[in-house]
Design an enzyme around this catalytic site. Sequence first.
Site, PDB file in Angstrom:
ATOM      1  N   HIS A   1      18.949  -1.430  -0.483  1.00 47.77           N
ATOM      2  CA  HIS A   1      18.399  -2.704  -0.042  1.00 47.77           C
ATOM      3  C   HIS A   1      17.318  -3.211  -1.007  1.00 47.77           C
ATOM      4  CE1 HIS A   1      16.534   0.920   1.359  1.00 47.77           C
ATOM      5  NE2 HIS A   1      15.415   0.311   1.687  1.00 47.77           N
ATOM      6  N   ARG A   2      16.369  -2.320  -1.365  1.00 50.57           N
ATOM      7  CA  ARG A   2      15.261  -2.742  -2.229  1.00 50.57           C
ATOM      8  C   ARG A   2      15.758  -3.009  -3.649  1.00 50.57           C
ATOM      9  NH1 ARG A   2      12.206   0.765  -0.676  1.00 50.57           N
ATOM     10  NH2 ARG A   2      11.305  -0.579   0.922  1.00 50.57           N
TER      11      ARG A   2
ATOM     12  N   ALA B   1       2.933   3.822  -1.712  1.00 54.39           N
ATOM     13  CA  ALA B   1       3.109   4.346  -3.071  1.00 54.39           C
ATOM     14  C   ALA B   1       4.579   4.637  -3.382  1.00 54.39           C
ATOM     15  CB  ALA B   1       2.279   5.612  -3.244  1.00 54.39           C
ATOM     16  N   HIS B   2       5.357   4.995  -2.359  1.00 52.40           N
ATOM     17  CA  HIS B   2       6.793   5.261  -2.582  1.00 52.40           C
ATOM     18  C   HIS B   2       7.515   3.988  -3.012  1.00 52.40           C
ATOM     19  CE1 HIS B   2       6.688   9.281  -0.818  1.00 52.40           C
ATOM     20  NE2 HIS B   2       5.935   8.783   0.149  1.00 52.40           N
TER      21      HIS B   2
ATOM     22  N   ASP C   1       9.137  -6.643   2.842  1.00 53.41           N
ATOM     23  CA  ASP C   1       9.125  -6.098   4.190  1.00 53.41           C
ATOM     24  C   ASP C   1      10.522  -5.577   4.469  1.00 53.41           C
ATOM     25  OD1 ASP C   1       7.375  -5.497   6.352  1.00 53.41           O
ATOM     26  OD2 ASP C   1       8.535  -6.843   7.620  1.00 53.41           O
TER      27      ASP C   1
ATOM     28  N   HIS D   1       0.844  -1.196   0.000  1.00 51.89           N
ATOM     29  CA  HIS D   1       0.000   0.000   0.000  1.00 51.89           C
ATOM     30  C   HIS D   1       0.877   1.243   0.000  1.00 51.89           C
ATOM     31  CE1 HIS D   1      -3.857  -1.882   0.332  1.00 51.89           C
ATOM     32  NE2 HIS D   1      -3.505  -2.568   1.400  1.00 51.89           N
TER      33      HIS D   1
HETATM   34  P1  ITT Z   1       3.631  -2.199   2.917  1.00 57.42           P
HETATM   35  O1  ITT Z   1       3.702  -3.104   4.108  1.00 57.42           O
HETATM   36  O2  ITT Z   1       2.228  -1.910   2.463  1.00 57.42           O
HETATM   37  O3  ITT Z   1       4.516  -2.656   1.790  1.00 57.42           O
HETATM   38  P2  ITT Z   1       4.918  -0.276   4.699  1.00 57.42           P
HETATM   39  O4  ITT Z   1       5.177   1.184   4.585  1.00 57.42           O
HETATM   40  O5  ITT Z   1       4.159  -0.782   5.895  1.00 57.42           O
HETATM   41  O6  ITT Z   1       4.218  -0.749   3.340  1.00 57.42           O
HETATM   42  P3  ITT Z   1       7.254  -1.802   5.561  1.00 57.42           P
HETATM   43  O7  ITT Z   1       6.480  -2.442   6.644  1.00 57.42           O
HETATM   44  O8  ITT Z   1       8.132  -2.672   4.748  1.00 57.42           O
HETATM   45  O9  ITT Z   1       6.294  -1.018   4.548  1.00 57.42           O
HETATM   46  O10 ITT Z   1       8.143  -0.580   6.047  1.00 57.42           O
HETATM   47  C1  ITT Z   1       8.681  -0.456   7.299  1.00 57.42           C
HETATM   48  C2  ITT Z   1       9.000   0.977   7.573  1.00 57.42           C
HETATM   49  O11 ITT Z   1      10.277   1.282   7.035  1.00 57.42           O
HETATM   50  C3  ITT Z   1       8.036   2.027   7.044  1.00 57.42           C
HETATM   51  O12 ITT Z   1       7.859   2.984   8.062  1.00 57.42           O
HETATM   52  C4  ITT Z   1       8.727   2.662   5.887  1.00 57.42           C
HETATM   53  O13 ITT Z   1       8.458   4.047   5.819  1.00 57.42           O
HETATM   54  C5  ITT Z   1      10.201   2.422   6.210  1.00 57.42           C
HETATM   55  N1  ITT Z   1      10.931   2.127   4.967  1.00 57.42           N
HETATM   56  C6  ITT Z   1      10.744   1.071   4.149  1.00 57.42           C
HETATM   57  N2  ITT Z   1      11.565   1.157   3.088  1.00 57.42           N
HETATM   58  C7  ITT Z   1      12.284   2.309   3.246  1.00 57.42           C
HETATM   59  C8  ITT Z   1      13.267   2.962   2.480  1.00 57.42           C
HETATM   60  O14 ITT Z   1      13.671   2.487   1.318  1.00 57.42           O
HETATM   61  N3  ITT Z   1      13.757   4.110   2.942  1.00 57.42           N
HETATM   62  C9  ITT Z   1      13.346   4.627   4.116  1.00 57.42           C
HETATM   63  N4  ITT Z   1      12.414   4.097   4.900  1.00 57.42           N
HETATM   64  C10 ITT Z   1      11.872   2.934   4.467  1.00 57.42           C
END
Ligand code: ITT
Length: 201
Positions: A184-185, A10-11, A76, A8
């Site tokens: 990482h991604r 969008a980033h 995740d 969910h």
């Molecule tokens: P979905 O589960 O719907 O994919 P989410 O935002 O809940 O979306 P995560 O549980 O994977 O995604 O994210 C964990 C947290 O880490 C969340 O607060 C993100 O904003 C942060 N995060 C994830 N990827 C990041 C990135 O590349 N850079 C900075 N913060 C990141």
Amino acid sequence: MRLVFATHNAHKLNEVRNILCAYAEEQGTSPIELMGLEDLKCYDDIPENESTLEGNARAKADFVFSRFSVDCFADDTGLEIEALGGEPGVYSARYAGEGHDSFANRKKVMDLMQGICNRKARFRTVVALRLGGEEHLFEGVVNGIITESEHGTGGFGYDSIFQPDGFDRTFAELDIKTKNSISHRGMAMRKLVEFLVNYKK
Ligand code: ITT
């Protein structure tokens, strides 16, 4: 090929679309067509109750696969800070409490890190792919440090307080292409695409 990204955020969707386009450009192929949950009209808050990134990534992919019977993947991600014993880690989204408030999450990290010399941290992403009856996991890691203060307005989440090794700027100060090339991604997604390219060749 068409795949659903079970997120969910969008980033994240935007980053992954960019990663897939850059990869396809590099290889001279056409990119995988990516659909988001909104395209499936899936507005459920998918539970993330597991104690590991692997568990949550699998749970999200399984949820979408069992509900819609489509090939899909979920990511995740956790920010793991050495001096905080690996926190926020799997709790990164709700470190300051329920509600995905990135500003409050960053503030909590900055408060806890005040006066701490060891600033080492890493972002770790686990991607779970559901392809037919099969499941496959891919991991990506980027090492860096937590900065003393916030820098930059790009990116999302913890980007403005994380400076990757080899750079003197935070993720929020780097353009999306540069972030994706070292992140990482980006690493986990390139592993996923290479797996798909070679899948049952
Ligand atoms: P979905 O589960 O719907 O994919 P989410 O935002 O809940 O979306 P995560 O549980 O994977 O995604 O994210 C964990 C947290 O880490 C969340 O607060 C993100 O904003 C942060 N995060 C994830 N990827 C990041 C990135 O590349 N850079 C900075 N913060 C990141």
